[in-house]
Enzyme design. Sequence first.
Site, short mmCIF file in Angstrom:
data_model
loop_
_atom_site.label_atom_id
_atom_site.label_comp_id
_atom_site.label_asym_id
_atom_site.label_seq_id
_atom_site.Cartn_x
_atom_site.Cartn_y
_atom_site.Cartn_z
N GLU A 108 30.61 41.21 43.52
CA GLU A 108 30.81 41.88 42.24
C GLU A 108 29.62 41.64 41.32
OE1 GLU A 108 34.56 40.66 40.67
OE2 GLU A 108 35.72 41.52 42.34
N HIS A 119 37.67 44.96 38.52
CA HIS A 119 38.33 43.65 38.46
C HIS A 119 38.99 43.43 37.09
CE1 HIS A 119 38.18 39.34 40.31
NE2 HIS A 119 39.35 39.59 39.73
#
Length: 435
Positions: A290, A313
């Site tokens: 990420e 997220h």
Amino acid sequence: MVLASPTELTMSARRSAQPLEPRHLKPFGVGDVRVLLLENVNQTAVEILRKAGYQVEFHTKALPEDVLIEKIKSVHIVGIRSKTKLTRQVLQHADKLLTIGCFCIGTNQVDLDFAAERGISVFNSPFSNSRSVAEMTISNVIALARQLGDRNREMHEGNWFKVSANCYEVRGKTLGIVGYGHIGSQLSVMAESLGMRVLFYDVLQLMPLGSSSPTESLDDLLRRSDFVTLHVPETSDTKDMIGRRELALMKPQSYLINASRGTVVDIPALAEALRASKLAGCAIDVYPSEPLANGKYFESPLIGCPNTILSPHIGGSTEEAQSMIGIEVASALTRFINVGTTLNAVNYPQVDLRAIPAAKESIFRLVNVHRNVPGVLRQINNILAPFNVEKQVCDNKGNISYFMADISIGSVEDIQTIYDHISSIEENVITRVLY
């Protein structure tokens, strides 16, 4: 309230005082306890820590490593979220640091083993965002069933495509929940209220809520479910637990949702299944890798796949969840500083003692972290043998042992003697005296 060496405290001040700073630092008052909060930690945490009397330095963003290293030299508490990396290189400069608060679920951003070796406890908030994640999962179930992601994209592109083919109600469909913990069990109740049938699979034997039913295996759940949603931790057992084989077991035109950990799903295999129309859609909130900052940094094989909802997220990113996380972690930090409890610490043994009775002014609390090797507890008990130990507890985790004891003493000099002798044990990591 003061934090001081034993010889500088009178017995009458015992009830209102705070713990001795370890590593042989100069005495300081509770108002001198310094806290560094980064990454816009929720204001509920700021309020709790300031109410405790601590000095709080607050930043809305993460700090560059060189700045972080300089600031961490003089603080007793550090609070972070997910971007700040507390590595060995950073923590080795933290001479005063007692505890770290991760105001999030994960703790991968902290070198937990090295922190424990330095006598630094680490706390997080694994469950405060459970409701937020469960609600987003339900919203994804409905959005996938109605292809809302594709319709929204088309409208923003100026295209009007009103269709009903392959769009469904969720009532009467089967939701398969992998991981029936805090999130999965709440999701179970929500799904049943929508008229869904609920199956779940967990490695533990858990009591079903409502009309939900456990399955004997993950394979069984995959074969029977119209929607499969994942709510499991990141472990060696869960890595790529949904790969090509598992995707092939799922019902044709079923849906997959992952709001747990990015390593749980084989992303390239999932993209292949979506493009080949073996699955009807997916919603993914977590990824194997990420970006560390907001911006145009995201890349994934899932981009452009049909009926695919991608979110950055944000399962636990609600005002309510962040507020609860702030309360939970800040409260754990103050309890650790003030009374020594390590309940819910991720890198320490789980140790607690009931409160010292206020009427017993001759009692002080000793907290000790030492290396977990044979003979240390015998040395500690030999030092304490001349005194009346009201209660004590010791537990181990890996290479670290955590010891707490409430001890009756006759003079302040006795406290100093006990502190000096235990601090001089070769295996000692950190010793604190709490009054």
